[in-house]
Structures are given as structure tokens and as C-alpha cells.
Design a protein around this motif. Structure first.
Motif, PDB file in Angstrom:
ATOM      1  N   VAL A 106      12.966  -8.734  -3.937  1.00 28.29           N
ATOM      2  CA  VAL A 106      11.586  -8.972  -4.372  1.00 28.29           C
ATOM      3  C   VAL A 106      10.935  -7.662  -4.806  1.00 28.29           C
ATOM      4  O   VAL A 106      10.965  -6.667  -4.073  1.00 28.29           O
ATOM      5  CB  VAL A 106      10.766  -9.605  -3.230  1.00 28.29           C
ATOM      6  CG1 VAL A 106       9.329  -9.854  -3.693  1.00 28.29           C
ATOM      7  CG2 VAL A 106      11.414 -10.897  -2.750  1.00 28.29           C
ATOM      8  N   VAL A 107      10.332  -7.671  -5.989  1.00 30.57           N
ATOM      9  CA  VAL A 107       9.478  -6.575  -6.439  1.00 30.57           C
ATOM     10  C   VAL A 107       8.035  -7.047  -6.323  1.00 30.57           C
ATOM     11  O   VAL A 107       7.652  -8.058  -6.923  1.00 30.57           O
ATOM     12  CB  VAL A 107       9.785  -6.162  -7.878  1.00 30.57           C
ATOM     13  CG1 VAL A 107       8.791  -5.098  -8.352  1.00 30.57           C
ATOM     14  CG2 VAL A 107      11.215  -5.641  -7.987  1.00 30.57           C
ATOM     15  N   LEU A 108       7.248  -6.339  -5.534  1.00 31.91           N
ATOM     16  CA  LEU A 108       5.834  -6.624  -5.377  1.00 31.91           C
ATOM     17  C   LEU A 108       5.034  -5.603  -6.164  1.00 31.91           C
ATOM     18  O   LEU A 108       5.054  -4.413  -5.855  1.00 31.91           O
ATOM     19  CB  LEU A 108       5.441  -6.566  -3.895  1.00 31.91           C
ATOM     20  CG  LEU A 108       3.938  -6.571  -3.571  1.00 31.91           C
ATOM     21  CD1 LEU A 108       3.255  -7.820  -4.108  1.00 31.91           C
ATOM     22  CD2 LEU A 108       3.716  -6.430  -2.063  1.00 31.91           C
ATOM     23  N   GLY A 109       4.375  -6.068  -7.233  1.00 35.56           N
ATOM     24  CA  GLY A 109       3.450  -5.219  -7.965  1.00 35.56           C
ATOM     25  C   GLY A 109       2.065  -5.406  -7.367  1.00 35.56           C
ATOM     26  O   GLY A 109       1.473  -6.487  -7.456  1.00 35.56           O
ATOM     27  N   ALA A 110       1.538  -4.358  -6.728  1.00 32.71           N
ATOM     28  CA  ALA A 110       0.323  -4.465  -5.923  1.00 32.71           C
ATOM     29  C   ALA A 110      -0.879  -3.882  -6.648  1.00 32.71           C
ATOM     30  O   ALA A 110      -0.879  -2.702  -7.001  1.00 32.71           O
ATOM     31  CB  ALA A 110       0.518  -3.739  -4.587  1.00 32.71           C
ATOM     32  N   PRO A 111      -1.927  -4.668  -6.871  1.00 37.25           N
ATOM     33  CA  PRO A 111      -3.157  -4.119  -7.444  1.00 37.25           C
ATOM     34  C   PRO A 111      -3.912  -3.299  -6.411  1.00 37.25           C
ATOM     35  O   PRO A 111      -3.608  -3.338  -5.212  1.00 37.25           O
ATOM     36  CB  PRO A 111      -3.945  -5.363  -7.847  1.00 37.25           C
ATOM     37  CG  PRO A 111      -3.468  -6.429  -6.904  1.00 37.25           C
ATOM     38  CD  PRO A 111      -2.025  -6.119  -6.631  1.00 37.25           C
ATOM     39  N   SER A 112      -4.913  -2.576  -6.850  1.00 31.26           N
ATOM     40  CA  SER A 112      -5.599  -1.635  -5.972  1.00 31.26           C
ATOM     41  C   SER A 112      -6.348  -2.326  -4.833  1.00 31.26           C
ATOM     42  O   SER A 112      -6.602  -1.692  -3.806  1.00 31.26           O
ATOM     43  CB  SER A 112      -6.581  -0.781  -6.788  1.00 31.26           C
ATOM     44  OG  SER A 112      -7.541  -1.601  -7.430  1.00 31.26           O
ATOM     45  N   ASP A 113      -6.692  -3.601  -4.994  1.00 32.06           N
ATOM     46  CA  ASP A 113      -7.456  -4.280  -3.941  1.00 32.06           C
ATOM     47  C   ASP A 113      -6.577  -5.115  -3.020  1.00 32.06           C
ATOM     48  O   ASP A 113      -7.086  -5.898  -2.221  1.00 32.06           O
ATOM     49  CB  ASP A 113      -8.549  -5.159  -4.556  1.00 32.06           C
ATOM     50  CG  ASP A 113      -7.997  -6.265  -5.431  1.00 32.06           C
ATOM     51  OD1 ASP A 113      -6.817  -6.178  -5.835  1.00 32.06           O
ATOM     52  OD2 ASP A 113      -8.743  -7.226  -5.726  1.00 32.06           O
ATOM     53  N   LEU A 114      -5.267  -4.944  -3.113  1.00 28.32           N
ATOM     54  CA  LEU A 114      -4.383  -5.690  -2.225  1.00 28.32           C
ATOM     55  C   LEU A 114      -4.409  -5.069  -0.842  1.00 28.32           C
ATOM     56  O   LEU A 114      -4.050  -3.903  -0.664  1.00 28.32           O
ATOM     57  CB  LEU A 114      -2.948  -5.698  -2.763  1.00 28.32           C
ATOM     58  CG  LEU A 114      -1.974  -6.545  -1.937  1.00 28.32           C
ATOM     59  CD1 LEU A 114      -2.148  -8.025  -2.270  1.00 28.32           C
ATOM     60  CD2 LEU A 114      -0.521  -6.116  -2.194  1.00 28.32           C
ATOM     61  N   GLY A 115      -4.807  -5.840   0.152  1.00 27.29           N
ATOM     62  CA  GLY A 115      -4.842  -5.348   1.524  1.00 27.29           C
ATOM     63  C   GLY A 115      -3.557  -5.646   2.268  1.00 27.29           C
ATOM     64  O   GLY A 115      -2.715  -6.430   1.821  1.00 27.29           O
ATOM     65  N   THR A 116      -3.428  -5.022   3.427  1.00 29.46           N
ATOM     66  CA  THR A 116      -2.209  -5.187   4.225  1.00 29.46           C
ATOM     67  C   THR A 116      -1.987  -6.633   4.612  1.00 29.46           C
ATOM     68  O   THR A 116      -0.868  -7.159   4.498  1.00 29.46           O
ATOM     69  CB  THR A 116      -2.293  -4.315   5.494  1.00 29.46           C
ATOM     70  OG1 THR A 116      -2.389  -2.943   5.109  1.00 29.46           O
ATOM     71  CG2 THR A 116      -1.069  -4.520   6.370  1.00 29.46           C
ATOM     72  N   GLU A 117      -3.016  -7.327   5.065  1.00 31.00           N
ATOM     73  CA  GLU A 117      -2.839  -8.702   5.533  1.00 31.00           C
ATOM     74  C   GLU A 117      -2.429  -9.626   4.392  1.00 31.00           C
ATOM     75  O   GLU A 117      -1.599 -10.520   4.571  1.00 31.00           O
ATOM     76  CB  GLU A 117      -4.122  -9.218   6.192  1.00 31.00           C
ATOM     77  CG  GLU A 117      -3.977 -10.593   6.845  1.00 31.00           C
ATOM     78  CD  GLU A 117      -2.804 -10.683   7.810  1.00 31.00           C
ATOM     79  OE1 GLU A 117      -2.125 -11.733   7.816  1.00 31.00           O
ATOM     80  OE2 GLU A 117      -2.536  -9.708   8.553  1.00 31.00           O
ATOM     81  N   GLU A 118      -2.990  -9.408   3.211  1.00 36.14           N
ATOM     82  CA  GLU A 118      -2.598 -10.246   2.072  1.00 36.14           C
ATOM     83  C   GLU A 118      -1.147  -9.982   1.693  1.00 36.14           C
ATOM     84  O   GLU A 118      -0.398 -10.916   1.380  1.00 36.14           O
ATOM     85  CB  GLU A 118      -3.513 -10.002   0.878  1.00 36.14           C
ATOM     86  CG  GLU A 118      -3.263 -10.953  -0.274  1.00 36.14           C
ATOM     87  CD  GLU A 118      -4.214 -10.760  -1.432  1.00 36.14           C
ATOM     88  OE1 GLU A 118      -4.148 -11.556  -2.384  1.00 36.14           O
ATOM     89  OE2 GLU A 118      -5.025  -9.799  -1.398  1.00 36.14           O
ATOM     90  N   ALA A 119      -0.733  -8.729   1.698  1.00 34.26           N
ATOM     91  CA  ALA A 119       0.656  -8.398   1.384  1.00 34.26           C
ATOM     92  C   ALA A 119       1.608  -9.045   2.395  1.00 34.26           C
ATOM     93  O   ALA A 119       2.652  -9.601   2.019  1.00 34.26           O
ATOM     94  CB  ALA A 119       0.856  -6.886   1.373  1.00 34.26           C
ATOM     95  N   LEU A 120       1.243  -8.988   3.666  1.00 30.01           N
ATOM     96  CA  LEU A 120       2.071  -9.633   4.689  1.00 30.01           C
ATOM     97  C   LEU A 120       2.107 -11.142   4.474  1.00 30.01           C
ATOM     98  O   LEU A 120       3.144 -11.789   4.674  1.00 30.01           O
ATOM     99  CB  LEU A 120       1.542  -9.307   6.079  1.00 30.01           C
ATOM    100  CG  LEU A 120       1.662  -7.844   6.518  1.00 30.01           C
ATOM    101  CD1 LEU A 120       0.966  -7.634   7.855  1.00 30.01           C
ATOM    102  CD2 LEU A 120       3.123  -7.421   6.622  1.00 30.01           C
ATOM    103  N   THR A 143       5.346  -1.454  -5.666  1.00 26.60           N
ATOM    104  CA  THR A 143       4.838  -0.474  -6.618  1.00 26.60           C
ATOM    105  C   THR A 143       3.410  -0.817  -7.031  1.00 26.60           C
ATOM    106  O   THR A 143       2.959  -1.947  -6.836  1.00 26.60           O
ATOM    107  CB  THR A 143       5.742  -0.422  -7.873  1.00 26.60           C
ATOM    108  OG1 THR A 143       5.325   0.644  -8.717  1.00 26.60           O
ATOM    109  CG2 THR A 143       5.682  -1.727  -8.644  1.00 26.60           C
ATOM    110  N   ARG A 144       2.717   0.133  -7.596  1.00 29.18           N
ATOM    111  CA  ARG A 144       1.364  -0.096  -8.089  1.00 29.18           C
ATOM    112  C   ARG A 144       1.407  -0.928  -9.367  1.00 29.18           C
ATOM    113  O   ARG A 144       2.306  -0.794 -10.186  1.00 29.18           O
ATOM    114  CB  ARG A 144       0.693   1.257  -8.355  1.00 29.18           C
ATOM    115  CG  ARG A 144      -0.746   1.183  -8.781  1.00 29.18           C
ATOM    116  CD  ARG A 144      -1.287   2.588  -9.009  1.00 29.18           C
ATOM    117  NE  ARG A 144      -1.043   3.430  -7.838  1.00 29.18           N
ATOM    118  CZ  ARG A 144      -1.039   4.755  -7.874  1.00 29.18           C
ATOM    119  NH1 ARG A 144      -1.231   5.401  -9.002  1.00 29.18           N
ATOM    120  NH2 ARG A 144      -0.835   5.444  -6.760  1.00 29.18           N
ATOM    121  N   ALA A 145       0.427  -1.813  -9.547  1.00 29.24           N
ATOM    122  CA  ALA A 145       0.364  -2.651 -10.744  1.00 29.24           C
ATOM    123  C   ALA A 145      -1.094  -2.990 -11.029  1.00 29.24           C
ATOM    124  O   ALA A 145      -1.926  -3.013 -10.111  1.00 29.24           O
ATOM    125  CB  ALA A 145       1.175  -3.927 -10.545  1.00 29.24           C
TER     126      ALA A 145
END
Length: 337
Positions: A106-120, A143-145
Motif C-alpha cells: 500500500v502507498v498512502l499519499g497523505a495530505p497536510s491535514d491527515l491526522g494520526t487517527e485518520e491514517a490508522l 509520502t506527502r501528497a
């Protein structure tokens, strides 16, 4: 032994401090479980190492916020998004026949407002489906996205080439059949988007659930290969479009009776509220992730499928009947730019 890159390190969005990044990656790993004795090395090393079987079946699928899901919708959870991302990729394995589920990356492209709980939550959703299907999420990258992106690579395994099916095996005289029921995901999306009121059908919650958490038909794909099906495809773009893929690959004509389509409960009410023919809606809405198979009618019905048409000699075309409205129905068509 096959090695795949699985380094779950990388730069997460700027909203997370470096210490938070390390803590998040560690937490993500703790959510995951190895489900195969073939796994030698997995998340935490620079690459995963897997004991292979003779044939490796691989598919890559990406889902993007605003295109494949709507992050922030009050009825859509992070777990739902993670589940759907893995389901879309796993469904491609189901469409290949007798395939043993293996690993997902899995590649997770994370925007700047992605919090830890949402990622989990995203990973919890993927892991919940992985547990149901026997897949092991073996690693990936963060990675950042600019917006939320989930790109999933799934790997399955098979012993013999003849255990596998493709889109190109449909033969004149075959029946055309589908697993499950159709139209549920499209109806659920119409309800989520507010194009139809939830009160339009007593099955609203079930339809929304079918859209948010589809079930890839891995067991059905294996059973169909063992029973002698000749061609197989998953219904991601809608039957009207996916049947054309089979017809084109097989050099045959698929003749579909849309009146025979098994509609999910509530689809007819949603289609009526949209002013559409229910059968045409079910054939074009897409994202049901059911399977469409071509093969001997007795084998397909014995596997629990509903026969909806036949294969004739032809040149890669589809003919439909049994629905009001225009002919030449099409589901989703991927744009070429």
C-alpha cells in the motif's frame, strides 16, 4: 523467493512532526497481521521476501479523494475508504480464476491535514478486509501528497496456467452469467450524494453499505475456474462496459437480456427516483465488484450464478435487450488524454 519493496518509511504530511511520523509508522505495523507461512520478511525491512509459487498474479489499483471516494462526507469513515481501496484491487485477483490471495502493498499519499487517527483508520479498514480474504498487508510507503491517495498492489499465487482465467476465453454457445446482485453500489452512491432521499427505499442502509464496503468475490472466482468457466471479469466499470471488454478480447458477441439482471433490493426504487430504467441503471452504474463469467450454462448455474445472456460468433460487440431507454448502454469509460 521473491522480494518486493515495502519500506514503510518516507515523509508524511507536514502536519505531523518527525516523532509523530515514526510513532505512526510503528502503529501502522502493529495493526497488521501475517496470514501466510510464505512470508520470510515483511514490513519493517527495506523489502518484503516471500516464498513464491509457480505463478504470480499481480494487480495495481489506485483510489483518489474526489474521484473514487469523498473524504469528509459525514457518512464515510476512514475505515470505509481503506476497505474500498483494498477491495478494488483484490477484486482483480478474483477475476483471474483459481488464485490464492497473497500479499498487498500500500502507498498512502497523505495530505497536510491527515491526522494520526485518520491514517490508522484507513489501515484498520484495509486490515479488516485482508482478514476476511486471507491477504497479508506486507508493507508499502507513506509520502506527502496534495490530496488523499491510496495505491494498492495485490499479489496472488497459482500453481498452473490452466488454473487462471482471462477476458479472452468466451466461446460461441457459452452462457453469460453474474454473481450476486447488481446496481447496489450505484444506488448507494446516489443515496450518499443526496441525489435520492434515504427514505426512497427501506434498503437504503444496505445499499450504502454495498457501496462503501464491497466484497471481492475471490472464492467465487476460484470456484468458477474449477467448474470450467471460459472467461471472467469483475464488474468495476459496469456490466455494459465490462461485457464489451470480454467481447473485444474474445472476438465474440455477447447478447445480454437486461430483464434477467438480478437487481439488489432497493435498486428499482432508487432508479425510479432518478428517472432511470432499473435494468439500465444496474447495467451501467458500476463498482458492484461482482463477477461476470462466460462458460457452460450448467457449470455457471451450479456455481450459484444468474444467467443473463449468451455468447455468439461475432466481432467484439455487445447486444442488449430488456431495458427501456437508449440502446448502446455503457458504464464508466476511462478517459484517455
Amino acid at each position: 523467493i521473491i522480494a518486493h519493496s515495502t519500506d514503510m518509511n518516507g515523509t508524511i504530511a507536514t502536519g505531523l512532526a518527525e516523532a509523530d511520523e515514526r510513532a505512526l509508522i510503528a502503529a501502522l505495523r502493529q495493526l497488521l497481521e501475517v496470514r501466510t507461512p510464505r512470508m520470510v520478511r515483511w514490513s519493517g525491512d527495506d523489502a518484503a521476501v516471500v516464498r513464491s509459487r509457480p505463478l504470480c498474479v499481480t494487480s495495481v489499483d489506485a483510489m483518489v479523494d474526489g474521484v473514487h471516494f469523498h473524504r469528509g462526507h459525514p457518512s464515510v469513515t476512514a475505515e470505509d475508504i481503506g476497505w474500498r481501496a483494498l477491495a478494488g484491487a483484490a477484486s482483480d485477483l478474483a477475476a483471474m480464476g483459481d488464485v490464492e490471495p497473497g500479499e498487498a502493498y500500500v502507498v498512502l499519499g497523505a495530505p497536510s491535514d491527515l491526522g494520526t487517527e485518520e491514517a490508522l483508520g484507513l489501515v484498520r479498514g484495509m486490515e479488516a478486509l485482508a482478514a476476511r480474504t486471507g491477504l497479508t498487508i506486507a508493507g508499502g510507503d507513506v509520502t506527502r501528497a496534495p490530496g488523499l491517495l491510496l495505491s494498492v498492489t495485490v499479489v496472488g499465487w497459482a500453481e498452473r496456467e490452466e488454473d487462471l482465467l482471462g477476458r479472452d476465453g468466451a466461446q460461441a454457445g457459452d452462457a453469460v452469467a453474474v454473481t450476486g446482485t447488481l446496481g447496489a453500489s450505484g444506488a448507494g452512491l446516489a443515496l450518499l450524494e443526496g441525489r435520492v432521499e434515504m427514505q426512497a427505499t427501506p434498503h437504503a442502509d444496505a445499499l450504502v453499505g454495498r457501496h462503501l464496503r464491497p466484497e471481492p468475490r475471490l472464492a467465487a472466482g476460484s470456484a468458477l475456474a474449477r467448474r470450467g468457466a471460459h472467461a471472467l471479469i469483475d464488474l468495476s466499470d459496469g456490466l455494459a462496459t465490462d461485457a464489451r471488454h470480454v467481447a473485444a478480447a474474445s472476438g465474440a458477441t455477447l447478447v445480454l437480456d437486461l430483464a434477467a439482471l438480478p437487481l439488489a433490493p432497493g435498486v428499482a426504487e432508487v432508479a425510479a427516483a432518478l428517472g432511470e430504467d432499473p435494468q439500465a441503471f444496474a447495467a451501467t452504474a458500476g463498482e458492484d465488484y461482482e463477477l461476470c463469467a462466460c462458460g457452460p450454462a450448467a457449470a455457471l448455474t451450479a456455481a450459484g450464478l444468474t444467467v443473463i445472456g449468451r455468447v455468439e460468433a461475432g466481432a467484439g460487440t455487445v447486444r442488449t435487450s430488456g431495458a427501456r431507454g437508449p440502446s448502446g448502454l455503457r458504464g464508466y469509460e476511462h478517459p484517455v488524454r
